[in-house]
Scaffold this motif. Sequence first.
Motif, PDB file in Angstrom:
ATOM      1  N   PRO A 244       8.646   1.970  -1.396  1.00  0.00           N
ATOM      2  CA  PRO A 244       8.156   3.014  -2.306  1.00  0.00           C
ATOM      3  C   PRO A 244       9.341   3.847  -2.827  1.00  0.00           C
ATOM      4  CG  PRO A 244       7.702   3.602  -0.026  1.00  0.00           C
ATOM      5  CD  PRO A 244       8.311   2.241   0.009  1.00  0.00           C
ATOM      6  N   PRO A 245       9.120   4.612  -3.888  1.00  0.00           N
ATOM      7  CA  PRO A 245      10.222   5.369  -4.491  1.00  0.00           C
ATOM      8  C   PRO A 245      10.491   6.694  -3.776  1.00  0.00           C
ATOM      9  CG  PRO A 245       8.249   5.643  -5.786  1.00  0.00           C
ATOM     10  CD  PRO A 245       7.889   4.715  -4.670  1.00  0.00           C
ATOM     11  N   SER A 246      10.696   6.645  -2.475  1.00  0.00           N
ATOM     12  CA  SER A 246      10.973   7.881  -1.742  1.00  0.00           C
ATOM     13  C   SER A 246      11.619   7.483  -0.436  1.00  0.00           C
ATOM     14  CB  SER A 246       9.665   8.600  -1.423  1.00  0.00           C
ATOM     15  OG  SER A 246       8.856   7.759  -0.623  1.00  0.00           O
TER      16      SER A 246
ATOM     17  N   VAL B  43      20.295  -4.383   1.669  1.00  0.00           N
ATOM     18  CA  VAL B  43      19.502  -3.714   0.645  1.00  0.00           C
ATOM     19  C   VAL B  43      19.909  -4.254  -0.722  1.00  0.00           C
ATOM     20  CG1 VAL B  43      18.812  -1.490  -0.326  1.00  0.00           C
ATOM     21  CG2 VAL B  43      19.542  -1.620   2.055  1.00  0.00           C
ATOM     22  N   ILE B  44      18.905  -4.607  -1.498  1.00  0.00           N
ATOM     23  CA  ILE B  44      19.128  -4.989  -2.898  1.00  0.00           C
ATOM     24  C   ILE B  44      18.739  -3.767  -3.726  1.00  0.00           C
ATOM     25  CG2 ILE B  44      18.321  -6.474  -4.784  1.00  0.00           C
ATOM     26  CD1 ILE B  44      17.607  -8.558  -2.567  1.00  0.00           C
ATOM     27  N   VAL B  45      19.658  -3.295  -4.551  1.00  0.00           N
ATOM     28  CA  VAL B  45      19.390  -2.087  -5.332  1.00  0.00           C
ATOM     29  C   VAL B  45      19.283  -2.441  -6.811  1.00  0.00           C
ATOM     30  CG1 VAL B  45      20.163   0.249  -5.876  1.00  0.00           C
ATOM     31  CG2 VAL B  45      20.806  -0.787  -3.685  1.00  0.00           C
ATOM     32  N   PRO B  46      18.053  -2.473  -7.345  1.00  0.00           N
ATOM     33  CA  PRO B  46      17.931  -2.700  -8.784  1.00  0.00           C
ATOM     34  C   PRO B  46      18.277  -1.412  -9.516  1.00  0.00           C
ATOM     35  CG  PRO B  46      15.748  -2.508  -7.786  1.00  0.00           C
ATOM     36  CD  PRO B  46      16.746  -2.276  -6.696  1.00  0.00           C
TER      37      PRO B  46
ATOM     38  N   PHE C 183      15.571  -8.558   3.426  1.00  0.00           N
ATOM     39  CA  PHE C 183      16.142  -7.638   2.438  1.00  0.00           C
ATOM     40  C   PHE C 183      15.116  -6.631   1.953  1.00  0.00           C
ATOM     41  CE2 PHE C 183      18.570 -11.563   2.094  1.00  0.00           C
ATOM     42  CZ  PHE C 183      19.842 -11.065   2.321  1.00  0.00           C
ATOM     43  N   CYS C 184      15.573  -5.388   1.879  1.00  0.00           N
ATOM     44  CA  CYS C 184      14.772  -4.331   1.263  1.00  0.00           C
ATOM     45  C   CYS C 184      15.163  -4.224  -0.198  1.00  0.00           C
ATOM     46  CB  CYS C 184      15.156  -2.981   1.853  1.00  0.00           C
ATOM     47  SG  CYS C 184      14.189  -2.494   3.209  1.00  0.00           S
ATOM     48  N   VAL C 185      14.195  -4.073  -1.062  1.00  0.00           N
ATOM     49  CA  VAL C 185      14.494  -3.736  -2.448  1.00  0.00           C
ATOM     50  C   VAL C 185      14.216  -2.236  -2.569  1.00  0.00           C
ATOM     51  CG1 VAL C 185      13.975  -4.173  -4.860  1.00  0.00           C
ATOM     52  CG2 VAL C 185      13.883  -6.052  -3.203  1.00  0.00           C
ATOM     53  N   ALA C 186      15.295  -1.455  -2.699  1.00  0.00           N
ATOM     54  CA  ALA C 186      15.128  -0.002  -2.619  1.00  0.00           C
ATOM     55  C   ALA C 186      15.939   0.727  -3.678  1.00  0.00           C
ATOM     56  CB  ALA C 186      15.539   0.486  -1.232  1.00  0.00           C
TER      57      ALA C 186
END
Length: 263
Positions: free
Chosen positions: A132-134, A149-152, A5-8
């Motif tokens: 990263p934030p991009s 994808v996990i989206v906080p 999982f990506c945290v994005a």
Amino acid sequence: MAKIFCVANQKGGVGKTTTTVNLAAGLAKIGQRVLMVDLDPQGNATMGSGVDKRALKLSVYDVLLESASIAEAHAKSDKLIQAGCSYDVLGANRELAGAEVELVDLERREKRLKQALAQANDDYDFVLIDCPPSLSMLTLNGLCSAHGVIVPMQCEYFALEGLTDLVNTIKQVHANLNKDLQIIGLLRVMFDPRITLQMQVSDQLKAHFGDKVFDAVIPRNVRLAEAPSYGVPGVVFDPASKGAQAFVTFAEEMVARIQSLKS
Ligand code: ADP
Ligand code: MG
């Protein structure tokens, strides 16, 4: 087989790193084998997992450039081992910022991480990737590797607007590069139910995204913000705190979701 999982979220400061390290610690606490991959050159997830980014001999940079395997490059933190919440850390530091440029001319440049993870597949139950934030080549490597994808997100006025961009990006990656990719869920973070607007946005999220919104809610909790300066996730720093407990609940929800995906 590892679930990846990506945290994005392309916004900065929304709680990606806090989510990654605390979910990693929460999963480790309930007996899951976890690898945390730091894809942000700032190295906050590395430091927040008790691994000194300045002392890394090998990092995710070496893995992306295929000069090391994950088995060779991962680190462990003594503090996390002592706390019984140990997970492996594929760390990052400023060197990673250079990878962006170095990867440009290489073939399969967006699939480097995916290939490295394929070799570590049997070693872990979960791989969590802090993005990263991009939308960079680094994030693209994360999205190409992941099952979900996990989206906080913070329940604020512009939250939904930012989400549209992310959803479109994920659709494009899904269509062109990674058929497995989906949003596994939206995680409400830094939540304060006393703020009417936050309750309203939370309701809107549920109306739009239904069961894609995780049941677990992460409250705003100062112990989570304090933990990084001690080099541990909040789950380890103060297990009794509301924030830590919420992340363990979230870890349990993730395990349950994975089981329902499999069946
Ligand atoms: P990102 O990785 O998206 O940039 P961070 O996880 O670094 O975001 O979080 C941004 C800031 O908010 C950090 O200072 C962090 O400690 C703080 N923070 C994150 N989640 C919480 C929370 N639930 N309660 C209080 N502070 C939080
Ligand atoms: Mg971060």
